[in-house]
Design a protein around this motif. Structure first.
Motif, mmCIF file in Angstrom:
data_model
loop_
_atom_site.group_PDB
_atom_site.id
_atom_site.type_symbol
_atom_site.label_atom_id
_atom_site.label_comp_id
_atom_site.label_asym_id
_atom_site.label_seq_id
_atom_site.Cartn_x
_atom_site.Cartn_y
_atom_site.Cartn_z
ATOM 1 N N ALA A 22 0.875 -1.239 0.095
ATOM 2 C CA ALA A 22 -0.052 0.040 -0.137
ATOM 3 C C ALA A 22 0.960 1.267 0.022
ATOM 4 O O ALA A 22 0.652 2.200 -0.741
ATOM 5 N N LEU A 23 1.900 1.400 0.743
ATOM 6 C CA LEU A 23 3.005 2.438 0.762
ATOM 7 C C LEU A 23 3.450 2.642 -0.546
ATOM 8 O O LEU A 23 3.462 3.710 -1.049
ATOM 9 N N PHE A 24 3.911 1.545 -1.256
ATOM 10 C CA PHE A 24 4.349 1.820 -2.526
ATOM 11 C C PHE A 24 3.573 2.046 -3.574
ATOM 12 O O PHE A 24 3.738 3.101 -4.346
ATOM 13 N N MET A 25 2.121 1.494 -3.546
ATOM 14 C CA MET A 25 0.977 2.181 -4.207
ATOM 15 C C MET A 25 0.856 3.514 -4.304
ATOM 16 O O MET A 25 0.729 4.262 -5.245
ATOM 17 N N GLY A 26 1.068 4.080 -2.856
ATOM 18 C CA GLY A 26 0.663 5.488 -2.683
ATOM 19 C C GLY A 26 1.911 6.611 -3.187
ATOM 20 O O GLY A 26 1.588 7.275 -3.932
ATOM 21 N N LYS A 27 3.003 5.909 -3.104
ATOM 22 C CA LYS A 27 4.219 6.529 -3.855
ATOM 23 C C LYS A 27 4.062 6.705 -5.144
ATOM 24 O O LYS A 27 4.569 7.477 -5.785
ATOM 25 N N LEU A 28 3.691 5.461 -5.905
ATOM 26 C CA LEU A 28 3.624 5.544 -7.210
ATOM 27 C C LEU A 28 2.607 6.550 -7.749
ATOM 28 O O LEU A 28 2.737 7.131 -8.689
ATOM 29 N N LEU A 50 15.539 1.505 -6.688
ATOM 30 C CA LEU A 50 15.200 -0.073 -6.777
ATOM 31 C C LEU A 50 15.784 -0.296 -8.158
ATOM 32 O O LEU A 50 16.026 0.339 -9.045
ATOM 33 N N SER A 51 16.015 -1.672 -8.337
ATOM 34 C CA SER A 51 16.202 -2.291 -9.693
ATOM 35 C C SER A 51 15.040 -2.282 -10.415
ATOM 36 O O SER A 51 13.975 -2.336 -9.956
ATOM 37 N N GLN A 52 15.132 -2.342 -11.645
ATOM 38 C CA GLN A 52 14.065 -2.287 -12.688
ATOM 39 C C GLN A 52 13.459 -3.603 -12.369
ATOM 40 O O GLN A 52 12.066 -3.956 -12.468
ATOM 41 N N THR A 53 14.285 -4.719 -12.071
ATOM 42 C CA THR A 53 13.563 -6.155 -11.655
ATOM 43 C C THR A 53 12.537 -5.926 -10.396
ATOM 44 O O THR A 53 11.441 -6.519 -10.510
ATOM 45 N N ALA A 54 12.982 -5.195 -9.499
ATOM 46 C CA ALA A 54 12.275 -5.129 -8.072
ATOM 47 C C ALA A 54 11.017 -4.519 -8.545
ATOM 48 O O ALA A 54 9.885 -4.628 -8.083
ATOM 49 N N ILE A 55 10.955 -3.235 -9.195
ATOM 50 C CA ILE A 55 9.958 -2.544 -9.662
ATOM 51 C C ILE A 55 9.040 -3.628 -10.516
ATOM 52 O O ILE A 55 7.626 -3.423 -10.196
ATOM 53 N N TRP A 56 9.519 -4.325 -11.511
ATOM 54 C CA TRP A 56 8.511 -5.282 -12.139
ATOM 55 C C TRP A 56 7.784 -6.110 -10.963
ATOM 56 O O TRP A 56 6.682 -6.581 -11.315
ATOM 57 N N ASN A 57 8.560 -6.657 -10.301
ATOM 58 C CA ASN A 57 8.075 -7.523 -9.420
ATOM 59 C C ASN A 57 6.934 -6.854 -8.554
ATOM 60 O O ASN A 57 5.807 -7.510 -8.369
ATOM 61 N N ARG A 58 7.134 -5.625 -8.072
ATOM 62 C CA ARG A 58 6.224 -5.027 -7.312
ATOM 63 C C ARG A 58 5.011 -4.644 -8.310
ATOM 64 O O ARG A 58 3.711 -4.788 -7.851
ATOM 65 N N LEU A 59 5.012 -4.304 -9.305
ATOM 66 C CA LEU A 59 4.127 -3.926 -10.501
ATOM 67 C C LEU A 59 3.153 -5.206 -10.578
ATOM 68 O O LEU A 59 1.786 -5.291 -10.732
ATOM 69 N N ALA A 60 3.849 -6.362 -10.804
ATOM 70 C CA ALA A 60 2.996 -7.515 -11.039
ATOM 71 C C ALA A 60 2.171 -7.966 -10.042
ATOM 72 O O ALA A 60 1.134 -8.554 -10.031
ATOM 73 N N VAL A 61 2.520 -7.761 -8.519
ATOM 74 C CA VAL A 61 1.784 -8.330 -7.434
ATOM 75 C C VAL A 61 0.582 -7.192 -7.534
ATOM 76 O O VAL A 61 -0.446 -7.732 -7.394
ATOM 77 N N LEU A 62 0.739 -5.833 -7.667
ATOM 78 C CA LEU A 62 -0.140 -4.874 -7.810
ATOM 79 C C LEU A 62 -1.381 -5.271 -8.742
ATOM 80 O O LEU A 62 -2.497 -5.184 -8.820
ATOM 81 N N GLU A 63 -0.648 -5.733 -10.064
ATOM 82 C CA GLU A 63 -1.699 -6.155 -11.082
ATOM 83 C C GLU A 63 -2.422 -7.613 -10.692
ATOM 84 O O GLU A 63 -3.740 -7.681 -10.908
ATOM 85 N N ARG A 64 -1.747 -8.361 -10.002
ATOM 86 C CA ARG A 64 -2.301 -9.617 -9.851
ATOM 87 C C ARG A 64 -3.578 -9.480 -8.729
ATOM 88 O O ARG A 64 -4.717 -10.109 -8.646
ATOM 89 N N LYS A 65 -3.323 -8.394 -7.905
ATOM 90 C CA LYS A 65 -4.198 -8.278 -6.888
ATOM 91 C C LYS A 65 -5.422 -7.025 -7.529
ATOM 92 O O LYS A 65 -6.231 -6.775 -6.690
#
Length: 82
Positions: A22-28, A50-65
């Motif tokens: 939720a914190l990452f989503m708010g900052k995004l 962060l690395s681009q891989t870390a960003i991709w992983n976080r975006l994947a979780v937000l999309e999956r949810k």
């Protein structure tokens, strides 16, 4: 099952986010508002230090949810699902 507003793919109903997610989503959202457009993976990685891989992983979780939609292999393609 709901359909994505941009690509018509089936989507899951929104799921809850952890505190860190939720914190990452708010900052995004703040970053999107500051720039006025969807930043690239590189821009997000530099902004969040962060690395681009870390960003991709976080975006994947937000999309999956069910909180964002991200078109793979396309720059600047993150959209929020409200």
């Amino acid at each position: 099952m709901n359909k994505c507003p941009t690509c018509d793919r089936p989507m899951q109903n929104k799921q809850g986010l952890s505190r860190d997610q939720a914190l990452f989503m708010g900052k995004l959202r703040v970053l999107f508002d500051e720039l006025g457009y969807s930043p690239s993976m590189r821009e997000m990685a530099e902004h969040f230090d962060l690395s681009q891989t870390a960003i991709w992983n976080r975006l994947a979780v937000l999309e999956r949810k069910g909180h964002i939609h991200h078109t793979k292999h396309q720059q600047n393609s993150v959209t929020f699902i409200d």
